[in-house]
Design an enzyme around this catalytic site. Sequence first.
Site, PDB file in Angstrom:
ATOM      1  N   HIS A 177       5.308  -9.045   1.241  1.00 58.25           N
ATOM      2  CA  HIS A 177       4.471  -7.994   0.647  1.00 58.25           C
ATOM      3  C   HIS A 177       3.503  -7.344   1.643  1.00 58.25           C
ATOM      4  O   HIS A 177       3.642  -6.172   1.971  1.00 58.25           O
ATOM      5  CB  HIS A 177       3.670  -8.576  -0.524  1.00 58.25           C
TER       6      HIS A 177
HETATM    7  O1  RIB Z   1       1.822 -10.018  -5.428  1.00 61.72           O
HETATM    8  C1  RIB Z   1       1.797 -10.181  -4.032  1.00 61.72           C
HETATM    9  C2  RIB Z   1       0.401 -10.178  -3.517  1.00 61.72           C
HETATM   10  O2  RIB Z   1      -0.331 -11.260  -4.098  1.00 61.72           O
HETATM   11  C3  RIB Z   1       0.315 -10.411  -1.990  1.00 61.72           C
HETATM   12  O3  RIB Z   1      -0.808  -9.754  -1.488  1.00 61.72           O
HETATM   13  C4  RIB Z   1       0.138 -11.897  -1.873  1.00 61.72           C
HETATM   14  O4  RIB Z   1      -0.557 -12.288  -0.692  1.00 61.72           O
HETATM   15  C5  RIB Z   1      -0.731 -12.173  -3.070  1.00 61.72           C
HETATM   16  O5  RIB Z   1      -2.074 -11.898  -2.707  1.00 61.72           O
END
Ligand code: RIB
Length: 312
Positions: free
Chosen positions: A241
């Site tokens: 992500h």
């Molecule tokens: O849903 C993914 C996000 O949530 C990313 O930023 C991961 O690090 C968590 O914080």
Amino acid sequence: MSIPIIIDTDPGQDDAIAIFLAIASPELNVIGLTTVAGNVPVRLTSLNARKICEVAGRPDIPVFAGAERPLLRHLVTAEEVHGRTGLDGPVLPDPQTPLQSEYAVDFIVRTLMDHPSGTVSLCTLGPLTNIGLALLREPRIASRIKQIVAMGGGYFEQGNITPAAEFNIFVDPHAARLVFECGTPITLIPLDCTHQALTTAKRVEAFRTMQNRCGPATAEMLDFFERFDENKYGTDGGPLHDPCVIAWLLQPTLFSGKLVNVSIECESELTMGATVVDWWHVTRRPRNATVIRSVDADGLFRLLAERISTLP
Ligand code: RIB
Ligand code: CA
């Protein structure tokens, strides 16, 4: 001229790799890291942020601790994904650098008021509590922030912590609403994009075989981090992500999306934290964010490998 950025983060293995990418990229000037409660409590995200900077050879980057909990809701964390420390996987040395004494929210406001208007970008990798608090503390920053590039939300891919909501937005939907209504240009990188960025075995091996310490550390973080999503989605690797935020700043042509309205559900417990995206402009709601829906995943991992190989 390098782009001045503040990274607001809740490390988190994927946050860590985003921070590696930013540190390894001369196009960016990381003014500071501000930490927030999210994946794990802020005491741990603040410890992890310093560990990450030091293993990347940048103990000089100041780390400021921020909000311990969301604006209104109780804190929800994600140890089941990131481990008890929030950075399970590699064994990283305890940091030598102390936390800055200044509160993260004060640092964000001070930096934005001291720098020329429209020069500093905010890169947010976790719940938006610190940004929401900064906007409440000093509303004038909204017109001074160059842009906010945020990982969060999901629309066509729906949610990951509930059927309707992605974790970062779900943890603090009220802060997210403040941010999406503040008028600052926003680029949102949701699950619709990050679910295309899979940490396949081949891609992880590229980090593992690097002749430095940050490459193998990246592989060990991914070995731990991806297992939860591989099991959930049945894929080779899990979605990566947060590095998409930094990669978008560096090579936006790897991504595509469009300017639409994004509104945040803050009333219904069933859909709390949902990012309601008016993709087809069926309402007259203001088009407040560029929502990224696709990424060239091979190009993203080429960029990550190229840059992380230059770190210590
Ligand atoms: O849903 C993914 C996000 O949530 C990313 O930023 C991961 O690090 C968590 O914080
Ligand atoms: Ca994160």
